[in-house]
Scaffold this motif. Structure first.
Motif, PDB file in Angstrom:
ATOM      1  N   PRO A 191       0.813  -1.223   0.000  1.00  0.00           N
ATOM      2  CA  PRO A 191       0.000   0.000   0.000  1.00  0.00           C
ATOM      3  C   PRO A 191       0.846   1.273   0.000  1.00  0.00           C
ATOM      4  CG  PRO A 191       0.024  -0.974   2.181  1.00  0.00           C
ATOM      5  CD  PRO A 191       0.781  -1.921   1.307  1.00  0.00           C
ATOM      6  N   LYS A 192       1.457   1.520  -1.141  1.00  0.00           N
ATOM      7  CA  LYS A 192       2.348   2.668  -1.277  1.00  0.00           C
ATOM      8  C   LYS A 192       1.734   3.699  -2.236  1.00  0.00           C
ATOM      9  CE  LYS A 192       5.575   0.742   1.222  1.00  0.00           C
ATOM     10  NZ  LYS A 192       5.921   1.264   2.570  1.00  0.00           N
ATOM     11  N   PRO A 193       2.220   4.948  -2.190  1.00  0.00           N
ATOM     12  CA  PRO A 193       1.718   5.956  -3.125  1.00  0.00           C
ATOM     13  C   PRO A 193       2.017   5.609  -4.579  1.00  0.00           C
ATOM     14  CG  PRO A 193       2.880   6.990  -1.288  1.00  0.00           C
ATOM     15  CD  PRO A 193       3.151   5.516  -1.203  1.00  0.00           C
ATOM     16  N   LEU A 194       1.363   6.320  -5.465  1.00  0.00           N
ATOM     17  CA  LEU A 194       1.443   6.024  -6.897  1.00  0.00           C
ATOM     18  C   LEU A 194       2.863   6.138  -7.439  1.00  0.00           C
ATOM     19  CD1 LEU A 194      -0.062   5.342  -9.495  1.00  0.00           C
ATOM     20  CD2 LEU A 194      -0.541   7.791  -9.774  1.00  0.00           C
ATOM     21  N   ASN A 195       3.644   7.104  -6.959  1.00  0.00           N
ATOM     22  CA  ASN A 195       5.002   7.255  -7.488  1.00  0.00           C
ATOM     23  C   ASN A 195       5.848   6.011  -7.243  1.00  0.00           C
ATOM     24  OD1 ASN A 195       4.850   8.118  -4.678  1.00  0.00           O
ATOM     25  ND2 ASN A 195       6.993   8.727  -4.867  1.00  0.00           N
ATOM     26  N   ARG A 196       5.552   5.293  -6.136  1.00  0.00           N
ATOM     27  CA  ARG A 196       6.282   4.047  -5.865  1.00  0.00           C
ATOM     28  C   ARG A 196       5.783   2.925  -6.771  1.00  0.00           C
ATOM     29  NH1 ARG A 196       8.382   3.923  -0.616  1.00  0.00           N
ATOM     30  NH2 ARG A 196       9.261   1.886  -1.152  1.00  0.00           N
ATOM     31  N   LEU A 197       4.472   2.827  -6.946  1.00  0.00           N
ATOM     32  CA  LEU A 197       3.921   1.755  -7.783  1.00  0.00           C
ATOM     33  C   LEU A 197       4.265   1.964  -9.251  1.00  0.00           C
ATOM     34  CD1 LEU A 197       0.388   1.036  -6.257  1.00  0.00           C
ATOM     35  CD2 LEU A 197       2.647   0.300  -5.496  1.00  0.00           C
ATOM     36  N   LYS A 198       4.387   3.217  -9.654  1.00  0.00           N
ATOM     37  CA  LYS A 198       4.686   3.526 -11.056  1.00  0.00           C
ATOM     38  C   LYS A 198       6.030   2.949 -11.497  1.00  0.00           C
ATOM     39  CE  LYS A 198       1.478   6.251 -13.026  1.00  0.00           C
ATOM     40  NZ  LYS A 198       0.931   6.055 -14.379  1.00  0.00           N
ATOM     41  N   ARG A 199       6.917   2.693 -10.539  1.00  0.00           N
ATOM     42  CA  ARG A 199       8.196   2.079 -10.898  1.00  0.00           C
ATOM     43  C   ARG A 199       7.989   0.728 -11.579  1.00  0.00           C
ATOM     44  NH1 ARG A 199      11.543   2.910  -5.192  1.00  0.00           N
ATOM     45  NH2 ARG A 199      11.357   5.196  -5.085  1.00  0.00           N
ATOM     46  N   LEU A 200       6.899   0.055 -11.184  1.00  0.00           N
ATOM     47  CA  LEU A 200       6.598  -1.253 -11.776  1.00  0.00           C
ATOM     48  C   LEU A 200       5.890  -1.126 -13.121  1.00  0.00           C
ATOM     49  CD1 LEU A 200       5.334  -2.929  -8.512  1.00  0.00           C
ATOM     50  CD2 LEU A 200       7.393  -3.595  -9.767  1.00  0.00           C
ATOM     51  N   LEU A 255       0.616  -3.891 -15.642  1.00  0.00           N
ATOM     52  CA  LEU A 255       1.042  -4.872 -14.636  1.00  0.00           C
ATOM     53  C   LEU A 255       0.831  -6.309 -15.088  1.00  0.00           C
ATOM     54  CD1 LEU A 255      -0.412  -3.093 -11.443  1.00  0.00           C
ATOM     55  CD2 LEU A 255       1.966  -3.075 -12.226  1.00  0.00           C
ATOM     56  N   ILE A 256       0.814  -6.528 -16.378  1.00  0.00           N
ATOM     57  CA  ILE A 256       0.567  -7.871 -16.906  1.00  0.00           C
ATOM     58  C   ILE A 256       1.696  -8.832 -16.535  1.00  0.00           C
ATOM     59  CG2 ILE A 256       0.370  -9.216 -19.048  1.00  0.00           C
ATOM     60  CD1 ILE A 256      -1.064  -6.751 -20.261  1.00  0.00           C
ATOM     61  N   ALA A 257       2.923  -8.325 -16.539  1.00  0.00           N
ATOM     62  CA  ALA A 257       4.077  -9.197 -16.300  1.00  0.00           C
ATOM     63  C   ALA A 257       4.528  -9.214 -14.850  1.00  0.00           C
ATOM     64  CB  ALA A 257       5.247  -8.757 -17.188  1.00  0.00           C
ATOM     65  N   LEU A 258       3.805  -8.499 -13.980  1.00  0.00           N
ATOM     66  CA  LEU A 258       4.268  -8.361 -12.604  1.00  0.00           C
ATOM     67  C   LEU A 258       4.449  -9.709 -11.914  1.00  0.00           C
ATOM     68  CD1 LEU A 258       4.971  -6.731 -10.101  1.00  0.00           C
ATOM     69  CD2 LEU A 258       2.519  -6.406  -9.678  1.00  0.00           C
ATOM     70  N   GLY A 259       3.489 -10.599 -12.062  1.00  0.00           N
ATOM     71  CA  GLY A 259       3.566 -11.894 -11.394  1.00  0.00           C
ATOM     72  C   GLY A 259       4.689 -12.772 -11.887  1.00  0.00           C
ATOM     73  N   LYS A 260       5.239 -12.430 -13.064  1.00  0.00           N
ATOM     74  CA  LYS A 260       6.321 -13.250 -13.639  1.00  0.00           C
ATOM     75  C   LYS A 260       7.705 -12.693 -13.328  1.00  0.00           C
ATOM     76  CE  LYS A 260       3.271 -14.525 -17.474  1.00  0.00           C
ATOM     77  NZ  LYS A 260       3.042 -14.381 -18.934  1.00  0.00           N
ATOM     78  N   LYS A 261       7.767 -11.519 -12.743  1.00  0.00           N
ATOM     79  CA  LYS A 261       9.070 -10.936 -12.426  1.00  0.00           C
ATOM     80  C   LYS A 261       9.724 -11.717 -11.291  1.00  0.00           C
ATOM     81  CE  LYS A 261       7.986  -6.172 -13.836  1.00  0.00           C
ATOM     82  NZ  LYS A 261       8.751  -6.209 -15.067  1.00  0.00           N
ATOM     83  N   SER A 262      11.038 -11.845 -11.353  1.00  0.00           N
ATOM     84  CA  SER A 262      11.764 -12.545 -10.289  1.00  0.00           C
ATOM     85  C   SER A 262      11.864 -11.647  -9.058  1.00  0.00           C
ATOM     86  CB  SER A 262      13.170 -12.918 -10.771  1.00  0.00           C
ATOM     87  OG  SER A 262      13.950 -11.728 -10.945  1.00  0.00           O
ATOM     88  N   SER A 263      12.186 -12.262  -7.944  1.00  0.00           N
ATOM     89  CA  SER A 263      12.378 -11.487  -6.719  1.00  0.00           C
ATOM     90  C   SER A 263      13.510 -10.485  -6.882  1.00  0.00           C
ATOM     91  CB  SER A 263      12.676 -12.422  -5.543  1.00  0.00           C
ATOM     92  OG  SER A 263      11.597 -13.293  -5.322  1.00  0.00           O
ATOM     93  N   ALA A 264      14.536 -10.880  -7.598  1.00  0.00           N
ATOM     94  CA  ALA A 264      15.668  -9.977  -7.819  1.00  0.00           C
ATOM     95  C   ALA A 264      15.232  -8.761  -8.638  1.00  0.00           C
ATOM     96  CB  ALA A 264      16.797 -10.718  -8.536  1.00  0.00           C
ATOM     97  N   GLU A 265      14.401  -8.986  -9.659  1.00  0.00           N
ATOM     98  CA  GLU A 265      13.906  -7.865 -10.463  1.00  0.00           C
ATOM     99  C   GLU A 265      13.064  -6.920  -9.614  1.00  0.00           C
ATOM    100  OE1 GLU A 265      12.788  -8.815 -14.914  1.00  0.00           O
ATOM    101  OE2 GLU A 265      12.201 -10.519 -13.656  1.00  0.00           O
ATOM    102  N   LEU A 266      12.156  -7.483  -8.827  1.00  0.00           N
ATOM    103  CA  LEU A 266      11.303  -6.653  -7.983  1.00  0.00           C
ATOM    104  C   LEU A 266      12.138  -5.863  -6.975  1.00  0.00           C
ATOM    105  CD1 LEU A 266       8.264  -8.979  -7.166  1.00  0.00           C
ATOM    106  CD2 LEU A 266       8.283  -6.961  -8.623  1.00  0.00           C
ATOM    107  N   ALA A 267      13.126  -6.518  -6.394  1.00  0.00           N
ATOM    108  CA  ALA A 267      13.977  -5.848  -5.417  1.00  0.00           C
ATOM    109  C   ALA A 267      14.696  -4.663  -6.058  1.00  0.00           C
ATOM    110  CB  ALA A 267      14.992  -6.836  -4.836  1.00  0.00           C
ATOM    111  N   PHE A 268      15.177  -4.850  -7.270  1.00  0.00           N
ATOM    112  CA  PHE A 268      15.894  -3.780  -7.969  1.00  0.00           C
ATOM    113  C   PHE A 268      14.955  -2.631  -8.334  1.00  0.00           C
ATOM    114  CE2 PHE A 268      17.286  -1.815 -11.978  1.00  0.00           C
ATOM    115  CZ  PHE A 268      18.525  -1.325 -11.579  1.00  0.00           C
ATOM    116  N   ILE A 269      13.782  -2.962  -8.862  1.00  0.00           N
ATOM    117  CA  ILE A 269      12.843  -1.929  -9.310  1.00  0.00           C
ATOM    118  C   ILE A 269      12.310  -1.116  -8.139  1.00  0.00           C
ATOM    119  CG2 ILE A 269      10.575  -1.536 -10.373  1.00  0.00           C
ATOM    120  CD1 ILE A 269      11.132  -4.032 -12.111  1.00  0.00           C
ATOM    121  N   LEU A 270      11.968  -1.802  -7.053  1.00  0.00           N
ATOM    122  CA  LEU A 270      11.361  -1.126  -5.904  1.00  0.00           C
ATOM    123  C   LEU A 270      12.374  -0.653  -4.870  1.00  0.00           C
ATOM    124  CD1 LEU A 270       8.272  -3.464  -5.355  1.00  0.00           C
ATOM    125  CD2 LEU A 270       8.304  -1.211  -6.444  1.00  0.00           C
ATOM    126  N   GLN A 271      13.641  -1.030  -5.092  1.00  0.00           N
ATOM    127  CA  GLN A 271      14.699  -0.652  -4.150  1.00  0.00           C
ATOM    128  C   GLN A 271      14.396  -1.165  -2.739  1.00  0.00           C
ATOM    129  OE1 GLN A 271      17.790   1.336  -5.182  1.00  0.00           O
ATOM    130  NE2 GLN A 271      16.930   0.066  -6.798  1.00  0.00           N
TER     131      GLN A 271
END
Length: 297
Positions: A17-26, A33-49
């Motif tokens: 539950p973060k503001p839009l500027n944080r979600l927009k990174r994805l 957000l079609i590919a969100l569920g297929k991203k690896s944990s490493a990818e998510l960690a990098f994108i969301l810092q």
């Protein structure tokens, strides 16, 4: 709006539950957000810092949340999710550096589009002087079709909502917790009235409990919704004045009620007046300000 995308957005916001500027990174390379569920944990960690372990938990929680029928559940509990793409989402909130991605609304969500909104705020320990000031100032504002926005906190916020209702006006409460955990308990009856007859909103999913850091975040929405902010009583260093900081950052008008020079709660408004806020003691001073602005345009 694409219902599949909204389901993915609600699922993401439910677990992150973060503001839009944080979600927009994805959404930079995946706007729906079609590919969100297929991203690896490493990818998510990098994108969301964020840490990779946290990213792994987020991915698992998101995939589980995708199976939750959010629209049906929210409808059952009379909650209207107003995403940043919803026609009721106020344009003024998009001017924030960190706009809410989703507003959860109970009541008349169309009040978000009310053209004239004024935030009325003050100390949680407000004295009867705040109510006296509101009784003197708000009638003319209500007559001029201003909607009163406040934060449903104890003290001045509750007084602002109550005065607006008593005068036959409209009001919006901006809450710092999810709807399953209304806060504070002392305002439960007032909260119920606002949900039934007016509008209560929060950027937090229903399960989220009140936390200290929620309220400074809540304050930016109070300011962002409103054309201006009126302060009754406040100490110089308080959450009330954090709302004023947001207002000044976004060029909003600031009005302050002069008070008893012997009262510590007058120090906040007096400091604001010294720094350029307009001192007011009757509603016509505020309505005239907006008439002049309209005429200049």
């Amino acid at each position: 709006m694409n219902e599949d995308f909204l389901q993915r957005l609600y699922a993401l916001h439910y677990v992150y539950p973060k503001p839009l500027n944080r979600l927009k990174r994805l959404m930079t390379d995946d706007p729906e957000l079609i590919a969100l569920g297929k991203k690896s944990s490493a990818e998510l960690a990098f994108i969301l810092q964020i840490g990779q372990e946290q990213a792994g938990k987020l991915k698992s929680a998101y995939q589980e949340a995708l199976r939750i029928p959010f629209r049906d559940i929210y409808a059952k509990h009379k909650i209207t999710p107003v995403s940043y793409l919803h026609p009721y989402y106020p344009e003024s909130l998009m001017e924030l550096a960190d706009p809410p991605a989703v507003l959860y609304a109970k009541g008349r969500a169309d009040l978000l589009l009310f053209p004239r909104k004024l935030a009325v705020i003050g100390s949680r320990k407000a004295t009867p002087y705040s109510r006296t000031a509101m009784n003197a100032i708000l009638p003319e504002l209500i007559d001029e079709r201003f909607l009163i926005v406040s934060g449903l906190a104890k003290g001045a916020d509750a007084m602002a909502h109550e005065t607006a209702i008593k005068l036959g006006g409209e009001t919006i409460a901006v809450c710092g917790s999810g709807f399953l955990h209304p806060y504070p308990k002392e305002n439960a009856r007032l909260h119920n009235i606002i949900e039934e007859k007016f509008l209560s909103i929060t950027e937090y999913p229903p399960y989220m409990q009140p936390a200290r850091w929620n309220f400074p975040m809540r304050n930016r929405i109070i300011s962002g919704l409103s054309q201006g902010v009126l302060v009754t009583e406040a100490r110089p260093k308080s959450g009330t004045l954090s709302t004023i900081e947001h207002a000044l950052d976004h060029g909003k008008d600031v009005f302050a009620v002069p008070g008893d020079i012997r009262s510590p709660l007058s120090e906040g408004p007096h400091k604001l007046i010294l720094e350029g806020a307009k001192p007011v003691w009757k509603g016509s001073q505020i309505t005239e300000e907006y008439r002049q602005l309209t005429a200049e345009k």
